[in-house]
Design a protein around this motif. Structure first.
Motif, PDB file in Angstrom:
ATOM      1  N   VAL A   1       0.827  -1.198   0.000  1.00 27.62           N
ATOM      2  CA  VAL A   1       0.000   0.000   0.000  1.00 27.62           C
ATOM      3  C   VAL A   1       0.866   1.254   0.000  1.00 27.62           C
ATOM      4  N   VAL A   2       1.896   1.286   0.843  1.00 29.22           N
ATOM      5  CA  VAL A   2       2.778   2.449   0.889  1.00 29.22           C
ATOM      6  C   VAL A   2       3.409   2.696  -0.474  1.00 29.22           C
ATOM      7  N   ALA A   3       3.872   1.636  -1.125  1.00 25.63           N
ATOM      8  CA  ALA A   3       4.465   1.783  -2.457  1.00 25.63           C
ATOM      9  C   ALA A   3       3.462   2.345  -3.447  1.00 25.63           C
ATOM     10  N   ARG A   4       2.206   1.877  -3.382  1.00 26.71           N
ATOM     11  CA  ARG A   4       1.179   2.369  -4.308  1.00 26.71           C
ATOM     12  C   ARG A   4       0.849   3.834  -4.000  1.00 26.71           C
ATOM     13  N   LEU A   5       0.752   4.195  -2.729  1.00 31.09           N
ATOM     14  CA  LEU A   5       0.473   5.583  -2.355  1.00 31.09           C
ATOM     15  C   LEU A   5       1.560   6.518  -2.874  1.00 31.09           C
ATOM     16  N   GLU A   6       2.810   6.106  -2.712  1.00 37.99           N
ATOM     17  CA  GLU A   6       3.904   6.965  -3.175  1.00 37.99           C
ATOM     18  C   GLU A   6       3.895   7.083  -4.703  1.00 37.99           C
ATOM     19  N   LYS A   7       3.596   5.998  -5.386  1.00 37.28           N
ATOM     20  CA  LYS A   7       3.551   6.046  -6.849  1.00 37.28           C
ATOM     21  C   LYS A   7       2.481   7.012  -7.329  1.00 37.28           C
ATOM     22  N   LYS A   8       1.361   7.073  -6.616  1.00 37.42           N
ATOM     23  CA  LYS A   8       0.266   7.947  -7.023  1.00 37.42           C
ATOM     24  C   LYS A   8       0.396   9.346  -6.408  1.00 37.42           C
ATOM     25  N   ARG A   9       1.462   9.592  -5.666  1.00 30.50           N
ATOM     26  CA  ARG A   9       1.715  10.882  -5.020  1.00 30.50           C
ATOM     27  C   ARG A   9       0.603  11.250  -4.043  1.00 30.50           C
ATOM     28  N   MET A  10       0.113  10.245  -3.317  1.00 29.10           N
ATOM     29  CA  MET A  10      -0.824  10.480  -2.230  1.00 29.10           C
ATOM     30  C   MET A  10      -0.012  10.581  -0.941  1.00 29.10           C
ATOM     31  N   LEU A  11      -0.227  11.625  -0.180  1.00 23.48           N
ATOM     32  CA  LEU A  11       0.554  11.853   1.028  1.00 23.48           C
ATOM     33  C   LEU A  11       0.147  10.893   2.136  1.00 23.48           C
ATOM     34  N   ILE A  12       1.134  10.346   2.832  1.00 23.91           N
ATOM     35  CA  ILE A  12       0.903   9.438   3.952  1.00 23.91           C
ATOM     36  C   ILE A  12       0.831  10.235   5.238  1.00 23.91           C
ATOM     37  N   ASP A  13      -0.218   9.968   6.013  1.00 30.39           N
ATOM     38  CA  ASP A  13      -0.471  10.643   7.289  1.00 30.39           C
ATOM     39  C   ASP A  13      -0.284   9.621   8.417  1.00 30.39           C
ATOM     40  N   LEU A  14       0.633   9.919   9.347  1.00 33.00           N
ATOM     41  CA  LEU A  14       0.951   8.988  10.428  1.00 33.00           C
ATOM     42  C   LEU A  14       0.217   9.295  11.738  1.00 33.00           C
ATOM     43  N   ALA A  15      -0.807  10.135  11.696  1.00 27.96           N
ATOM     44  CA  ALA A  15      -1.636  10.329  12.891  1.00 27.96           C
ATOM     45  C   ALA A  15      -2.253   8.993  13.299  1.00 27.96           C
ATOM     46  N   HIS A  16      -2.281   8.716  14.580  1.00 26.68           N
ATOM     47  CA  HIS A  16      -2.832   7.483  15.156  1.00 26.68           C
ATOM     48  C   HIS A  16      -1.966   6.250  14.902  1.00 26.68           C
ATOM     49  N   ALA A  17      -0.836   6.383  14.229  1.00 23.12           N
ATOM     50  CA  ALA A  17      -0.005   5.213  13.925  1.00 23.12           C
ATOM     51  C   ALA A  17       0.743   4.741  15.173  1.00 23.12           C
ATOM     52  N   SER A  18       0.927   3.423  15.284  1.00 22.12           N
ATOM     53  CA  SER A  18       1.757   2.877  16.362  1.00 22.12           C
ATOM     54  C   SER A  18       3.214   3.275  16.122  1.00 22.12           C
ATOM     55  N   ARG A  19       4.014   3.175  17.148  1.00 20.20           N
ATOM     56  CA  ARG A  19       5.435   3.529  16.987  1.00 20.20           C
ATOM     57  C   ARG A  19       6.152   2.603  16.008  1.00 20.20           C
ATOM     58  N   PRO A  20       5.909   1.293  16.070  1.00 17.07           N
ATOM     59  CA  PRO A  20       6.529   0.441  15.046  1.00 17.07           C
ATOM     60  C   PRO A  20       6.057   0.776  13.635  1.00 17.07           C
ATOM     61  N   LEU A  21       4.799   1.160  13.488  1.00 18.36           N
ATOM     62  CA  LEU A  21       4.306   1.534  12.168  1.00 18.36           C
ATOM     63  C   LEU A  21       5.013   2.798  11.669  1.00 18.36           C
ATOM     64  N   ILE A  22       5.169   3.783  12.542  1.00 19.31           N
ATOM     65  CA  ILE A  22       5.904   4.993  12.169  1.00 19.31           C
ATOM     66  C   ILE A  22       7.317   4.628  11.733  1.00 19.31           C
ATOM     67  N   ASP A  23       7.982   3.782  12.519  1.00 18.79           N
ATOM     68  CA  ASP A  23       9.356   3.369  12.177  1.00 18.79           C
ATOM     69  C   ASP A  23       9.418   2.690  10.817  1.00 18.79           C
ATOM     70  N   ASP A  24       8.484   1.784  10.570  1.00 16.14           N
ATOM     71  CA  ASP A  24       8.502   1.037   9.305  1.00 16.14           C
ATOM     72  C   ASP A  24       8.255   1.949   8.109  1.00 16.14           C
ATOM     73  N   VAL A  25       7.316   2.877   8.247  1.00 11.21           N
ATOM     74  CA  VAL A  25       7.035   3.791   7.134  1.00 11.21           C
ATOM     75  C   VAL A  25       8.231   4.696   6.868  1.00 11.21           C
ATOM     76  N   LEU A  26       8.816   5.239   7.927  1.00 11.38           N
ATOM     77  CA  LEU A  26       9.945   6.143   7.747  1.00 11.38           C
ATOM     78  C   LEU A  26      11.156   5.423   7.160  1.00 11.38           C
ATOM     79  N   ALA A  27      11.256   4.120   7.394  1.00 10.53           N
ATOM     80  CA  ALA A  27      12.389   3.362   6.849  1.00 10.53           C
ATOM     81  C   ALA A  27      12.294   3.182   5.342  1.00 10.53           C
ATOM     82  N   ILE A  28      11.090   3.272   4.778  1.00 11.08           N
ATOM     83  CA  ILE A  28      10.945   3.016   3.341  1.00 11.08           C
ATOM     84  C   ILE A  28      10.409   4.211   2.567  1.00 11.08           C
ATOM     85  N   ALA A  29       9.965   5.261   3.263  1.00 14.31           N
ATOM     86  CA  ALA A  29       9.366   6.410   2.574  1.00 14.31           C
ATOM     87  C   ALA A  29      10.407   7.134   1.723  1.00 14.31           C
TER      88      ALA A  29
END
Length: 387
Positions: A235-263
């Motif tokens: 999903v993250v890869a598809r969002l970035e391809k379509k230039r949809m901004l990812i919002d990390l509000a309400h995200a768990s700390r591991p989720l934030i870490d994982d997204v930031l590692a690949i964004a």
């Protein structure tokens, strides 16, 4: 024999009346302010405020059965009150599911408060059992409002449209740009192709989780609070391809870490607090502040008590000052969470009080302009699709 059916009919009518009036009662009781308007500010603050391009990253007005084009005396915002408060750009979020007995610590995903709410609000039957249809219906509501607004509400899908809006706003600020966002990606319903359906419906900002874990990853308020799932990485890869901004509000700390590692693109947090002024399960650590800023992202500071630990302008300004000192003024914005069942210090007409609070905290006019909306404008002009 005839009295009983009449009595039953009366009970049914009364019951239906109560059921269909309940959303309005909940709206009035759950979206409240510390004090009613008007919200006076100093002459110097009012003068500066009138020059600002104000942007707010999170408003849940679409959940409620209101006409956003009408000035109301309840809730936090509508288009007339936004314009009275000087708002130029509003991100409208779509809420599709919340768990029963909602809390900040631990929520399962096997219950839903929203179904009865939308049935009572007479949403189309297709929305009753489909989270995707609920998101799409709220998109339709916003599009219909824009079409009926006589140009006061303009939906923005790309950088070109935003540039055109800014030019028009500079000539006449009595207009508002609207951008669609999701409050969590559970409306994908586990199907990657639904990213495209959301994009085609006008969604440009996507929260990954809300108050429970979903197919994409863990919530700060979920049971497992895990990171990205394998589906979530796709999903993250598809969002970035379509230039949809990812919002990390309400995200768990591991989720934030994982997204930031690949964004590979800027990441934002639409509405949050920070641990440095208000500890809490969803408020951002200093480390996450730094890493989100490193992507070029913006942090939207919220207005409610669990975000800033008080219901006051002073508490909001304190969180803004802390965040700006940690990561730079250029990464701070506003994330009211208006109409998201919060108790706020003011409604949308009271934003000049926030401008005054920033002045009193020692921010320069240029810094205030950035915080109140310039940073969000810059982010969107860089990150939205070109056309």
């Amino acid at each position: 024999m005839r009295k009983l059916p009449i009595a039953l009919l009366l009970l049914v009518v009364i019951g239906l009346g109560v059921f269909f009036s309940l959303p309005s009662v909940l709206d009035r009781r759950m979206n409240t302010v510390e004090s009613p308007a008007p919200y006076p500010a100093s002459p110097a603050a009012e003068q500066l405020h009138k020059t600002l391009f104000i942007a707010d990253l999170h408003d849940d007005a679409l959940l409620w059965e209101r006409d956003v084009l009408k000035h109301l005396n309840y809730g936090h915002s509508d288009i007339p009150r936004m314009l009275d408060g000087g708002v130029a750009l509003q991100v409208f979020s779509t809420v599709t599911k919340t768990p029963r007995d909602l809390n900040y610590d631990r929520n399962a995903s096997d219950s839903d408060n929203i179904t009865l709410l939308i049935m009572a609000q007479r949403w189309p039957p297709a929305t009753w059992d489909s989270l995707l249809e609920r998101a799409l219906y709220q998109s339709q509501k916003l599009h219909k409002a824009a079409a009926a607004s006589d140009g006061r509400l303009v939906l923005v899908n790309n950088r070109q449209e935003l540039r055109e809006f800014i030019t028009a706003w500079q000539r006449d600020p009595q207009r508002l740009a609207g951008i669609l966002a999701t409050e969590g990606l559970h409306p994908l319903e586990g199907r990657l192709e639904n990213v495209d359906r959301l994009y085609n419906a006008g969604f440009r900002i996507t929260g990954l989780t809300h108050f429970f874990d979903n197919e994409v990853g863990g919530s700060a308020h979920g049971v497992d609070k895990g990171g990205l799932t394998p589906f979530g990485r796709r999903v993250v890869a598809r969002l970035e391809k379509k230039r949809m901004l990812i919002d990390l509000a309400h995200a768990s700390r591991p989720l934030i870490d994982d997204v930031l590692a690949i964004a590979t693109r800027p990441v934002l947090v639409s509405h949050t607090g920070v641990e440095g002024t208000c500890p809490g399960p969803r408020n951002l650590s200093d480390e996450h502040l730094r890493r989100i800023a490193a992507t070029g992202g913006v942090i939207g500071i919220g207005y409610w008590d669990t975000a800033v630990c008080a219901t006051s302008v002073a508490a909001i300004v304190k969180a803004i000052r802390y965040t700006a000192d940690k990561i730079g003024v250029e990464h701070v914005g506003l994330g009211s969470d208006f109409n998201g069942t919060i108790h706020a210090p003011f409604d949308a007409t009271g934003l000049a009080q926030l401008t005054e609070g920033l002045q009193q905290a020692g921010f320069s006019p240029e810094q205030i302009a950035a915080i109140m909306g310039g940073n969000v404008q810059r982010l969107l002009l860089a990150a939205l699709p070109e056309a």
